[in-house]
Every structure is written in structure tokens, then in C-alpha cells.
Design a protein around this motif. Structure first.
Motif, short mmCIF file in Angstrom:
data_model
loop_
_atom_site.label_atom_id
_atom_site.label_comp_id
_atom_site.label_asym_id
_atom_site.label_seq_id
_atom_site.Cartn_x
_atom_site.Cartn_y
_atom_site.Cartn_z
N ASP A 110 0.81 -1.21 0.00
CA ASP A 110 0.00 0.00 0.00
C ASP A 110 0.86 1.27 0.00
O ASP A 110 0.35 2.37 0.27
N ASP A 111 2.16 1.12 -0.33
CA ASP A 111 3.05 2.29 -0.35
C ASP A 111 2.89 3.02 -1.68
O ASP A 111 3.72 2.96 -2.57
N LEU A 112 1.75 3.69 -1.80
CA LEU A 112 1.41 4.44 -3.00
C LEU A 112 1.32 5.92 -2.65
O LEU A 112 1.05 6.27 -1.49
N GLY A 120 -7.54 11.65 -3.70
CA GLY A 120 -7.60 10.50 -2.80
C GLY A 120 -7.14 9.19 -3.38
O GLY A 120 -6.22 9.13 -4.19
N ASP A 121 -7.81 8.13 -2.97
CA ASP A 121 -7.37 6.76 -3.17
C ASP A 121 -7.24 6.38 -4.65
O ASP A 121 -8.19 6.54 -5.43
N LEU A 122 -6.08 5.82 -5.01
CA LEU A 122 -5.84 5.48 -6.41
C LEU A 122 -6.68 4.31 -6.89
O LEU A 122 -7.08 4.27 -8.05
N LEU A 123 -6.94 3.34 -6.03
CA LEU A 123 -7.80 2.22 -6.43
C LEU A 123 -9.19 2.71 -6.83
O LEU A 123 -9.77 2.22 -7.82
N GLU A 127 -10.77 3.00 -10.63
CA GLU A 127 -11.85 2.01 -10.67
C GLU A 127 -11.30 0.58 -10.68
O GLU A 127 -11.76 -0.29 -11.42
N LEU A 128 -10.33 0.34 -9.80
CA LEU A 128 -9.70 -0.97 -9.71
C LEU A 128 -10.17 -1.80 -8.51
O LEU A 128 -9.91 -3.00 -8.46
#
Length: 250
Positions: A110-112, A120-123, A127-128
Motif C-alpha cells: 500500500d506504499d502508493l 484521494g485513493d488510487l484504487l 476504478e480498480l
């Protein structure tokens, strides 16, 4: 050190035959360099040489101040490569692939750089999340490209390399990825190489551009030239096509 990539006199190819030759290229933190060229011009071979996937025939590559030939593991720790979507391991889930890359890069899965980015959140942005635990074999080309991009960002490497990865993205995903690249490089902690056939996207995204033809760099555009071209619709595409035609005629 501001310089994250230094390529000097690089020649590389296959079975001792040079496909790219005499390449000089450098990137400093904050740079986004667009790598352009027709199919067979040598773009992917250059990226494979820069990332240590094929040996050099001549010249040198330094990543983060570390010579790639002398200390390949240390040099490779300074870049994140978004591999071509078809090269992803189809039997693994997206999460398993991220965990594999994290173990190789010696960082947490989770080192993003989400905390450094707007939105915010890349996932979620890519849309992953609904795909992450499903086998990569079930992914579309665009979803595979998103996963490859996410893996490249693991560990927040100073140099990011995208080998035509943006080409398979839908418009929303492409917009999100370009926002990510722009924000990271604007922070002054990262630089990026973006190899692409989407010529019209380059002036808005990149601070510099270089054109490959027949295995060498045949033309370049600096930030001022890209900004000027961006003001006139179609101007940059026309200049690239003219350069390609001129080279072909020669």
C-alpha cells in the motif's frame, strides 16, 4: 540529486545488432518527457535498455546517480516501470501481482503516493477496487493497463516510466492517470518518461518531447516550444508529422 536519469551514447539491440544508437537523454526531477515515434522506431527497445531488460552494446545509463551496469539492483530501485498490459501474469489476481511487485521492490503493497495527490485513493480513482481480487486473465486491456500503472507507483520511485501504457485507457482513466503524473512531477520529487502514440496529448502533459526515428533521436521540443504548439490546435501533431515525413524522405 536533481538528475534522476542520465543516458549517454547508448546503443542497444538484440543478438549483438544495434536497434537504437547514439542516444543521449537526461531527466531531472519535475520533468515529464514524451517519447514519440512510429512503430519500429526503437522506443520500446530504448526503454528496455534504460530499465535493464536488455544489455547495452555501448554507452551508459545512470538512474538516481547509480550506474545501471555496475549496480543493477540499486539502479532499478529508483524507477517504476508500467509494463505492457499483455506481459502481466494472467493467473494472479491484481492484489497478488501488487504484492509480488512490492516484495521485489522491498516496500509495502500500500506504499502508493495517494496522500500526495489530489482526489484521494488510487484504487477508487482508477476504478480498480472491484477488480483487485479477480484474476488478471479476466481483465480488459484497459484494466490491465491501470494495474500496471498502479504497480509502477509502488514505493514512490523518483523515475516513472510508461511504455505506451496510456494508449489502452478509456478517456476517464487516461485523464486520471495524467492528473497523477502531473501532480507527482509538479511536487519536484519525481520525473516521468511517457512513450505514447497519442501525439495530441503531449503538449498538455509533457514539459519536453523527443522523437525517435530509425533508432535515434531525430528531433526534440523544449517546454517553450510545446507551450507555443499547445496554443494552436493541431500545431504539434503537424510538426511531428512533418519531422517523420522529412526523415522518411531522407
Amino acid at each position: 540529486m536533481d538528475e534522476v536519469l542520465a543516458v549517454s551514447g547508448l546503443s542497444a539491440g538484440y543478438r549483438g545488432r544495434a536497434v537504437v544508437r547514439g542516444i543521449d537523454l537526461s531527466l531531472r526531477r519535475g520533468d515529464i518527457v514524451g517519447l514519440l515515434g512510429a512503430n519500429g522506431s526503437g522506443k520500446s527497445t530504448l526503454i528496455r535498455a534504460i530499465t535493464g531488460q536488455i544489455p547495452l552494446i555501448g554507452g551508459s545509463v545512470t538512474v538516481g546517480g547509480v550506474d545501471l551496469a555496475a549496480a543493477p539492483e540499486r539502479a532499478k530501485a529508483s524507477f517504476g516501470l508500467a509494463i505492457e498490459p499483455h506481459e502481466l501474469p494472467a493467473p494472479l489476481s491484481g492484489r497478488q501481482y501488487i504484492q509480488l511487485v512490492a516484495s521485489i521492490r522491498r516496500c509495502a503493497p500500500d506504499d502508493l503516493p495517494s496522500g500526495d495527490l489530489p482526489g484521494g485513493d488510487l484504487l477508487e480513482r482508477l476504478e480498480l477496487r472491484r477488480w483487485i481480487d479477480r484474476p488478471i486473465a479476466e481483465y480488459s486491456l484497459g484494466t490491465r493497463a491501470k494495474l500496471a500503472i498502479l504497480a509502477a507507483l509502488l514505493g514512490r520511485p523518483p523515475l516513472l516510466i510508461f511504455d505506451e501504457t496510456l494508449n489502452g485507457l478509456d478517456p476517464v482513466a487516461a485523464w486520471e492517470v495524467k492528473r497523477v503524473i502531473t501532480a507527482l512531477c509538479a511536487s519536484g520529487r519525481h520525473a516521468a518518461v511517457v512513450s505514447t502514440h497519442v501525439v495530441e496529448a503531449v503538449p498538455a502533459l509533457c514539459s519536453r518531447a523527443v522523437l525517435m526515428a530509425e533508432g535515434s533521436l531525430s528531433r526534440s521540443w523544449d517546454a517553450a516550444q510545446l507551450a507555443e504548439a499547445h496554443r494552436v490546435p493541431g500545431a504539434f501533431e503537424e510538426s511531428v508529422m512533418q519531422a517523420l515525413r522529412t526523415r522518411a524522405a531522407a
